[in-house]
Design an enzyme around this catalytic site. Structure first.
Site, PDB file in Angstrom:
ATOM      1  N   ARG A 297      11.542 -34.469 -51.688  1.00 59.27           N
ATOM      2  CA  ARG A 297      10.715 -34.730 -50.438  1.00 59.27           C
ATOM      3  C   ARG A 297      10.139 -36.269 -50.695  1.00 59.27           C
ATOM      4  O   ARG A 297       9.573 -36.993 -49.877  1.00 59.27           O
ATOM      5  CB  ARG A 297       9.776 -33.414 -50.397  1.00 59.27           C
ATOM      6  CG  ARG A 297      10.268 -32.383 -49.938  1.00 59.27           C
ATOM      7  CD  ARG A 297       9.591 -31.001 -49.811  1.00 59.27           C
ATOM      8  NE  ARG A 297      10.172 -29.960 -49.074  1.00 59.27           N
ATOM      9  CZ  ARG A 297       9.999 -28.854 -49.108  1.00 59.27           C
ATOM     10  NH1 ARG A 297       8.764 -28.313 -49.576  1.00 59.27           N
ATOM     11  NH2 ARG A 297      10.417 -27.947 -48.276  1.00 59.27           N
ATOM     12  N   TYR A 441      14.428 -33.548 -41.671  1.00 59.69           N
ATOM     13  CA  TYR A 441      14.974 -32.745 -42.758  1.00 59.69           C
ATOM     14  C   TYR A 441      13.921 -32.657 -43.903  1.00 59.69           C
ATOM     15  O   TYR A 441      13.209 -33.229 -44.012  1.00 59.69           O
ATOM     16  CB  TYR A 441      16.284 -33.320 -43.204  1.00 59.69           C
ATOM     17  CG  TYR A 441      16.639 -34.855 -43.441  1.00 59.69           C
ATOM     18  CD1 TYR A 441      15.683 -35.456 -44.031  1.00 59.69           C
ATOM     19  CD2 TYR A 441      18.028 -35.060 -43.695  1.00 59.69           C
ATOM     20  CE1 TYR A 441      15.959 -36.852 -44.602  1.00 59.69           C
ATOM     21  CE2 TYR A 441      18.348 -36.564 -44.095  1.00 59.69           C
ATOM     22  CZ  TYR A 441      17.271 -37.016 -44.609  1.00 59.69           C
ATOM     23  OH  TYR A 441      17.787 -38.495 -45.096  1.00 59.69           O
ATOM     24  N   GLU A 442      14.779 -31.857 -45.130  1.00 57.61           N
ATOM     25  CA  GLU A 442      13.940 -31.701 -46.136  1.00 57.61           C
ATOM     26  C   GLU A 442      12.695 -30.781 -45.685  1.00 57.61           C
ATOM     27  O   GLU A 442      11.650 -30.940 -46.584  1.00 57.61           O
ATOM     28  CB  GLU A 442      13.637 -32.614 -47.034  1.00 57.61           C
ATOM     29  CG  GLU A 442      15.123 -33.219 -47.925  1.00 57.61           C
ATOM     30  CD  GLU A 442      15.513 -32.226 -48.862  1.00 57.61           C
ATOM     31  OE1 GLU A 442      14.743 -31.540 -49.293  1.00 57.61           O
ATOM     32  OE2 GLU A 442      16.638 -32.440 -48.933  1.00 57.61           O
ATOM     33  N   GLY A 443      12.534 -30.138 -44.904  1.00 58.70           N
ATOM     34  CA  GLY A 443      11.186 -29.645 -44.277  1.00 58.70           C
ATOM     35  C   GLY A 443      10.555 -30.611 -43.287  1.00 58.70           C
ATOM     36  O   GLY A 443      10.240 -31.622 -43.658  1.00 58.70           O
ATOM     37  N   GLN A 448       5.675 -29.546 -43.426  1.00 57.85           N
ATOM     38  CA  GLN A 448       4.675 -30.155 -44.630  1.00 57.85           C
ATOM     39  C   GLN A 448       3.284 -30.103 -44.429  1.00 57.85           C
ATOM     40  O   GLN A 448       2.596 -29.798 -45.358  1.00 57.85           O
ATOM     41  CB  GLN A 448       5.383 -31.570 -44.711  1.00 57.85           C
ATOM     42  CG  GLN A 448       6.843 -31.971 -44.971  1.00 57.85           C
ATOM     43  CD  GLN A 448       7.371 -31.213 -46.159  1.00 57.85           C
ATOM     44  OE1 GLN A 448       6.628 -31.037 -47.254  1.00 57.85           O
ATOM     45  NE2 GLN A 448       8.249 -30.500 -45.946  1.00 57.85           N
TER      46      GLN A 448
END
Length: 596
Positions: A297, A441-443, A448
């Site tokens: 992240r 992406y990646e959350g 977040q």
């Protein structure tokens, strides 16, 4: 033709002068003897050359002529395979890897600079080593000794690459509802069956083998996220002697047609009884995956920073060359029909905004990287725990705030080009399209923000926030007698006082109305981000103030002034939005959202 130059001077400033990385590395038991500034400088120089001379020149071609899929096989975009070989031959692929298995063991504070150069010069390419590094992190932390010995050396060297297979067509953020199954075999292996989507570089021809880390469920697994396990599934099975064996029953069903990062292959992966091996414990797959999430992240935040830096460099070059109208104060380029557009206040506003965000982002990513290094390499349990708390708090800010302001910067870069910014050959529209995925992406950035507000702030009753607050307060106290720095310290103090008040306000409101957490989360994260960047600018200004006879340091001070006067005040309106509450979000019944 767009160009990219590695911002090595600013990287040296951040590493050496702001954070004194050399001393920090020496103080961490796990890094002693592993790296020194001479080694770091050599790595930065080499990566800078590769980024500007190898990766940047193929960036636009990769966007125009992306990776292709045919009969399950993916051919990388033009020039990518050769660039990959150049990259791995330079030793950059295993930069942060475990030295016991062939990695270089470099700290994240250094690796972050390398990542910025790679991502900034060619984000689609940069995803390949990024995903390999993430897979290596999880495997190194949780894999058996046998798996590590068998796979990590070739992954660190780049002979093999890695991929992370999480998402399914019906399951994105909520991984607890995945359907991919793992059936145990008598020999200790598992048969993996299911479909994964959005798998970055899940198939390609740049490396000899691709090592997938796949989330799946055992037959008797508990429902939800507590029933997920992690499995290593290679593209080609590996023989006992380390040679490649037969093709595994894992195939690429198609690649996605995307808005941006077109040079990379985003794959649909089908597993039809593919052989896999358990990584970590049964039903503990999410814990294994989250080992790499803090690094990944932060890496996504660095992607945003890198692309925004590329956009800024080209916007500056264009603004100095393009002539249009006269300066408000009178002609500057009297020998020309008009002045370069860099003289106009609005163009200056956009350029200064880009510069202020980029340089603060570079410092902030290094700051977060320093906490990652401390948590990993310190032999002091209390110090390591303190660092882990900082990492937990700051990771969602690094991912979401850095990418949000990076997109703002790239849009400003496109705007400076005017109509040319909308035309593909100038490169600025590609930056906007490429950057957009970093917010997803990646959350997603909304997730977040919810993680920050819900888990890290309300969930700890503010205790994690106080760790960061104390760090800033200690710095402010250290500058009590520095009158020259007051113009940066006082705005920082005001921003932190507001953030502390806002933090407690949300905690209090959430006790009676849980909706306040989600309603406040995005704006709260931005308020936090602006305060954090003010902290970075204050730290940089303190270093630069006594050295303003050098134009580099003078530019630092002037950019710091712009930040505190023109960007930092945004937190005031954002805070008011948070305190506007959640009620207005629920004024419409669900059916009232229909418009026709």
């Amino acid at each position: 033709m767009p160009e990219y130059k590695a911002p090595l001077r600013d990287m040296r400033f951040v590493l050496n002068e702001v954070f004194d990385a050399g001393s920090m590395w020496e103080s961490l038991a796990g890094l002693q003897g592993a790296v020194d500034m001479e080694t770091a400088e050599a790595i930065l120089e080499e990566c800078g050359k590769i980024a500007s001379q190898v990766l940047a020149p193929i960036n636009r071609d990769g966007d125009e002529n992306s990776s292709t899929w045919e009969n399950g096989e993916v051919t990388a975009a033009p020039g990518f395979k050769d660039a990959y070989q150049t990259y791995v031959e330079a030793g950059l692929n295993g930069l942060g890897g475990n030295p016991d298995f062939g990695g270089m063991g470099m700290p994240k504070t250094l690796v972050a600079q390398v990542e910025e150069m790679v991502q900034g010069s060619n984000m689609a390419f940069g995803l390949a080593p990024m995903l390999t590094a993430g897979a290596c992190l999880s495997l190194n932390a949780h894999g058996s000794q046998e798996l590590k010995e068998k796979y990590l050396p070739n992954m660190y060297s780049g002979v093999w690459s890695g991929a992370m297979d999480l998402t399914e067509p019906h399951a994105g953020t909520d991984l607890g509802i995945i359907r991919t199954k793992a059936e145990p075999n008598a020999d200790g292996s598992y048969d993996i069956t299911g479909t994964k989507i959005f798998i970055t570089w899940g198939e390609h021809d740049m490396a000899e083998n691709i090592i997938h880390l796949v989330l799946a469920k055992l037959p008797d697994a508990p429902a939800g996220p507590k029933g997920i396990s992690l499995f290593l599934v290679p593209k080609f099975l590996v023989n006992e002697d380390g040679s490649l064996g037969e093709r595994n029953a894992a195939s690429c069903g198609s690649i996605e047609h995307k808005m941006g990062i077109k040079g990379s292959a985003t794959c649909v992966m089908n597993y039809d009884g593919a052989k896999g091996w358990l990584v970590g414990e049964e039903n503990k797959g999410l814990a294994c995956m989250f080992t790499m999430m803090n690094y990944e992240r932060l890496g996504v935040g660095i992607q945003g920073l890198g692309v925004a830096e590329n956009s800024y460099q080209n916007a500056v070059a264009y603004a100095r060359d393009r002539i249009q109208s006269r300066a408000p104060t009178g002609a500057v380029a009297k020998d020309k029909a008009a002045d370069p557009i860099i003289v106009h206040p609005d163009v200056r506003r956009m350029l200064m905004t880009m510069r202020a965000f980029n340089e603060a982002g570079r410092a902030f990513s290094t700051y977060v990287g320093a906490w990652l290094d401390t948590s990993k390499y310190s032999d002091n349990a209390d110090q390591a725990k303190h660092a882990e708390q900082m990492v937990a708090l700051l990771t969602p800010v690094a991912k979401a705030f850095m990418t949000d302001v990076a997109l703002e910067s790239a849009i400003a870069g496109q705007q400076i080009f005017g109509g040319h910014g909308f035309i593909r050959e100038w490169g600025q529209e590609q930056h906007v399209r490429d950057l957009r995925i970093t917010q997803i992406y990646e959350g997603t950035n909304g997730i977040q923000a919810l993680d920050l507000m819900g888990r890290k702030i309300v969930g700890t009753n503010g205790s994690l926030y106080k760790v960061f607050e104390q760090d800033v307060n200690d710095f402010v106290a250290s500058q009590a007698g520095n009158e020259a720095a007051a113009e940066f310290i006082e705005p920082l103090k005001a921003a932190m006082e507001n953030l502390s008040d806002l933090t407690q306000w949300v905690i209090d409101q959430a006790q009676s109305n849980p909706n306040e957490i989600g309603a406040a989360s995005v704006e709260y994260l931005h308020v936090f981000g602006y305060a954090a960047y003010a902290y970075m600018w204050a730290k940089m200004a303190v270093v630069a103030l006594p050295k303003q006879d050098d134009s580099f340091y003078k530019a630092k001070v002037e950019t710091a002034r712009f930040y505190v006067k023109r960007l930092l005040p945004r937190y005031i309106g954002l805070s008011a939005t948070v305190k506007g509450g959640s009620e207005s979000l629920y004024g419409l019944d669900d059916e009232m959202f229909e418009t026709a």
